[in-house]
Scaffold this active site. Sequence first.
Site, mmCIF file in Angstrom:
data_model
loop_
_atom_site.group_PDB
_atom_site.id
_atom_site.type_symbol
_atom_site.label_atom_id
_atom_site.label_comp_id
_atom_site.label_asym_id
_atom_site.label_seq_id
_atom_site.Cartn_x
_atom_site.Cartn_y
_atom_site.Cartn_z
ATOM 1 N N GLN A 133 0.980 -1.350 0.051
ATOM 2 C CA GLN A 133 -0.057 -0.145 -0.056
ATOM 3 C C GLN A 133 0.867 1.191 -0.189
ATOM 4 O OE1 GLN A 133 -1.764 -0.910 4.030
ATOM 5 N NE2 GLN A 133 -1.586 1.136 4.310
ATOM 6 N N CYS A 193 -5.341 0.892 4.048
ATOM 7 C CA CYS A 193 -5.459 -0.624 4.424
ATOM 8 C C CYS A 193 -7.025 -1.041 4.462
ATOM 9 C CB CYS A 193 -4.797 -0.987 5.667
ATOM 10 S SG CYS A 193 -5.646 -0.026 6.910
ATOM 11 N N HIS A 245 -6.070 -0.601 12.124
ATOM 12 C CA HIS A 245 -5.248 -1.360 11.019
ATOM 13 C C HIS A 245 -6.578 -2.351 10.703
ATOM 14 C CE1 HIS A 245 -2.736 -2.625 7.966
ATOM 15 N NE2 HIS A 245 -2.434 -3.887 8.335
#
Length: 258
Positions: free
Chosen positions: A58, A64, A205
């Site tokens: 990424q 993400c 995340h």
Amino acid sequence: MKTAIIFIALQVIYLASAYPYNQFPHSNFNVNSLPYTALPEYFSWRDVPGVVRPIQYQGQCGSCFIFASIAAIEGQLSIHFGNHQKLSEQEMIDCLHDGQHYLGCKGGHYSDVFDFARHNGIASAYDYPYNGQQNVCRSQGLGVHGTHVRSYVQLPRDEEMIRNALYKQGPLFISFHAPTGFDQHAGGIFSDYYGECQINHKRDHTALLIGWGSEGGHDYWIIKNSYGTWWGDAGFFKMTRGVNLCGIADDVSYPILY
């Protein structure tokens, strides 16, 4: 250098966009919809051709949540439609808008991606390749057939039910707190070495849950990340299973495609 970039990417992620995701069509998991099945000791969707796409990177973009959402859609597209196309994360970076701002690389929620796919579908990565920076949106008419999201299913905070759903429905979107040391993980079963997850419950995340196993009596999940193949176990990682480590069972879902 790569570790530093990963750390920067991790820090800019924020998983609560302004989009009121509770208004997006969704349902809670119905435990009666998946009758009990004796599950294997080890299982991974990587062993089913086409379901889990290769690891990507990424970069410095806080995307993400886009990678995990797109990967969940890809899994459903492969399992239910036999279509193994790689879909475009870049389209989401360029085009996701919460009504006031473009989300770009600033982070968001999977419902942002699912809502976009509900109305537009998702372009293929071939038509809309990734460059990790926000550009002008050019998505019109590029949506791959079958990528429209009708709704999503939110799973309960129960790792055995999550395991059952993973086995029968396909790869799952997850979010969790990434504690100190996560950005430098180099293999093995990741655990909360410093006890940070016990005091920090912020989910910062997201990734794709694809399987499980056990090693030396230690149960683990198998997860696909978006930090490149040099991170973790060639881009994948194992995380302790059965104790809701770092809130890994708190926000788990899968999309339902038209």
